[in-house]
Design a protein around this motif. Structure first.
Motif, PDB file in Angstrom:
ATOM      1  N   ASP A 108       0.847  -1.199   0.000  1.00  0.00           N
ATOM      2  CA  ASP A 108       0.000   0.000   0.000  1.00  0.00           C
ATOM      3  C   ASP A 108       0.878   1.243   0.000  1.00  0.00           C
ATOM      4  OD1 ASP A 108      -2.660   1.406   0.445  1.00  0.00           O
ATOM      5  OD2 ASP A 108      -1.514   2.093   2.190  1.00  0.00           O
ATOM      6  N   ASN A 119       3.471   0.496   2.897  1.00  0.00           N
ATOM      7  CA  ASN A 119       3.147  -0.493   3.926  1.00  0.00           C
ATOM      8  C   ASN A 119       3.327  -1.886   3.332  1.00  0.00           C
ATOM      9  OD1 ASN A 119       1.819  -2.291   5.723  1.00  0.00           O
ATOM     10  ND2 ASN A 119       0.515  -0.643   6.471  1.00  0.00           N
ATOM     11  N   PRO A 121       2.819  -5.581   4.213  1.00  0.00           N
ATOM     12  CA  PRO A 121       2.189  -6.467   5.195  1.00  0.00           C
ATOM     13  C   PRO A 121       3.059  -7.680   5.504  1.00  0.00           C
ATOM     14  CG  PRO A 121       0.652  -5.857   3.449  1.00  0.00           C
ATOM     15  CD  PRO A 121       2.009  -5.435   3.005  1.00  0.00           C
ATOM     16  N   ASP A 163       2.712  -7.248  16.166  1.00  0.00           N
ATOM     17  CA  ASP A 163       1.475  -7.200  16.938  1.00  0.00           C
ATOM     18  C   ASP A 163       1.818  -7.225  18.429  1.00  0.00           C
ATOM     19  OD1 ASP A 163       1.996  -9.860  17.683  1.00  0.00           O
ATOM     20  OD2 ASP A 163       0.730 -10.663  16.076  1.00  0.00           O
ATOM     21  N   ALA A 208      -4.274  -1.086  14.158  1.00  0.00           N
ATOM     22  CA  ALA A 208      -5.548  -1.815  14.214  1.00  0.00           C
ATOM     23  C   ALA A 208      -5.679  -2.468  15.587  1.00  0.00           C
ATOM     24  CB  ALA A 208      -5.615  -2.856  13.096  1.00  0.00           C
ATOM     25  N   ALA A 214      -7.521 -10.320  12.655  1.00  0.00           N
ATOM     26  CA  ALA A 214      -7.387  -9.403  11.527  1.00  0.00           C
ATOM     27  C   ALA A 214      -6.596  -8.155  11.909  1.00  0.00           C
ATOM     28  CB  ALA A 214      -8.774  -9.013  11.002  1.00  0.00           C
ATOM     29  N   GLY A 215      -6.863  -7.646  13.105  1.00  0.00           N
ATOM     30  CA  GLY A 215      -6.148  -6.465  13.565  1.00  0.00           C
ATOM     31  C   GLY A 215      -4.669  -6.742  13.767  1.00  0.00           C
ATOM     32  N   GLN A 218      -2.768  -6.761  10.543  1.00  0.00           N
ATOM     33  CA  GLN A 218      -2.478  -5.424  10.026  1.00  0.00           C
ATOM     34  C   GLN A 218      -1.301  -4.783  10.753  1.00  0.00           C
ATOM     35  OE1 GLN A 218      -5.855  -2.714   9.192  1.00  0.00           O
ATOM     36  NE2 GLN A 218      -7.164  -4.441   9.801  1.00  0.00           N
ATOM     37  N   ASN A 219      -1.185  -5.058  12.042  1.00  0.00           N
ATOM     38  CA  ASN A 219      -0.115  -4.449  12.836  1.00  0.00           C
ATOM     39  C   ASN A 219       1.258  -5.047  12.519  1.00  0.00           C
ATOM     40  OD1 ASN A 219      -1.872  -2.710  14.156  1.00  0.00           O
ATOM     41  ND2 ASN A 219      -2.357  -4.217  15.744  1.00  0.00           N
ATOM     42  N   ARG A 221       3.871  -5.465  10.213  1.00  0.00           N
ATOM     43  CA  ARG A 221       4.164  -4.811   8.942  1.00  0.00           C
ATOM     44  C   ARG A 221       5.557  -4.181   8.978  1.00  0.00           C
ATOM     45  NH1 ARG A 221       1.858  -1.461  12.538  1.00  0.00           N
ATOM     46  NH2 ARG A 221       2.251   0.798  12.394  1.00  0.00           N
ATOM     47  N   GLU A 223       7.149  -0.621   7.313  1.00  0.00           N
ATOM     48  CA  GLU A 223       6.840   0.609   6.585  1.00  0.00           C
ATOM     49  C   GLU A 223       8.124   1.210   6.032  1.00  0.00           C
ATOM     50  OE1 GLU A 223       2.870   2.143   9.001  1.00  0.00           O
ATOM     51  OE2 GLU A 223       4.836   2.937   9.551  1.00  0.00           O
TER      52      GLU A 223
END
Length: 231
Positions: A108, A119, A121, A163, A208, A214-215, A218-219, A221, A223
């Protein structure tokens, strides 16, 4: 770790690291038939900003004297700087190139002013709990590397995140090692190491809800923050 230190201590550590004006990263050895590395040789912990959260890492954008000295050092090394309207136009072109070269890859691309963030993932970049890049991700990252090498009038921050599961020590280490892996790959593909800083934010900056699968996904990652070098 910086995360548990008072804010003024954290900022002092960041400033001291920035004054070194050094990049971190590693080198890859051996290649597949397409020139992509198949083994990684990390050089972790060398001239790095370790355990710094991305919010603090954005101090590079603040225009403080330490940042200016780092910029001057990069300019002295032959990396040109931008000014005025040229900054926005330059980043417009780079943003378009990044979006084209990362389309349908899972990466992203977002923009905040003149700064770009990519980003990456965890699921497409690393196996769970590992810091070695998945070979199937090389092609996607090659598009990023070629763009960053072409648009070289920028500083690059590679920031790893995890996470909330696990200890701070484990998450800080893993996030830093993953950032180092991405930075090393970019360097191997022609991005100047002097432009790159790596940081491990651990679990300190979720984007997230960590209470859901799911959260947490997303965390996890990495960047890549692309910041124009200003005169």
């Amino acid at each position: 770790m910086i995360r548990s230190a008072p804010r003024n201590v954290a900022l002092a550590l960041l400033t001291a690291a920035a004054l070194s004006a050094c990049a971190t990263g590693g080198s890859y050895v051996q290649s597949d038939p397409y020139g992509n590395p198949t083994q990684q040789q990390n050089k972790t912990g060398r001239n790095a900003l370790i355990g710094t959260a991305v919010g603090v890492a954005a101090g590079l954008l603040s225009g403080n004297s330490a940042t200016e000295r780092r910029q001057h050092a990069m300019i002295g090394a032959g990396i040109g700087a931008l000014s005025g309207a040229a900054i926005g136009q330059y980043q417009d072109r780079q943003e378009r190139a990044l979006r084209e070269r990362t389309a349908n890859t899972g990466i992203d691309v977002s923009r905040d002013g003149d700064n770009l963030t990519l980003n990456l993932p965890d699921g497409i970049t690393f196996d769970f709990g590992k810091s070695t890049l998945k070979p199937q991700f090389y092609g996607s990252l090659n598009g990023v590397a070629s763009t960053l090498a072409e648009y070289n009038q920028t500083m690059i921050e590679v920031v790893g995140h995890t996470d909330s599961i696990g200890s701070d020590a484990v998450n800080n280490r893993l996030s830093k090692e993953r950032a180092d892996s991405v930075a090393a790959y970019l360097t191997a593909q022609g991005v100047q190491s002097a432009r790159i800083e790596t940081l491990g934010a651990g679990k300190a900056y979720p984007i997230a809800d960590n209470s859901t699968d799911a959260g947490r996904a997303q965390n996890r990652r990495v960047e890549i923050r692309v910041i124009p070098l200003r005169q």
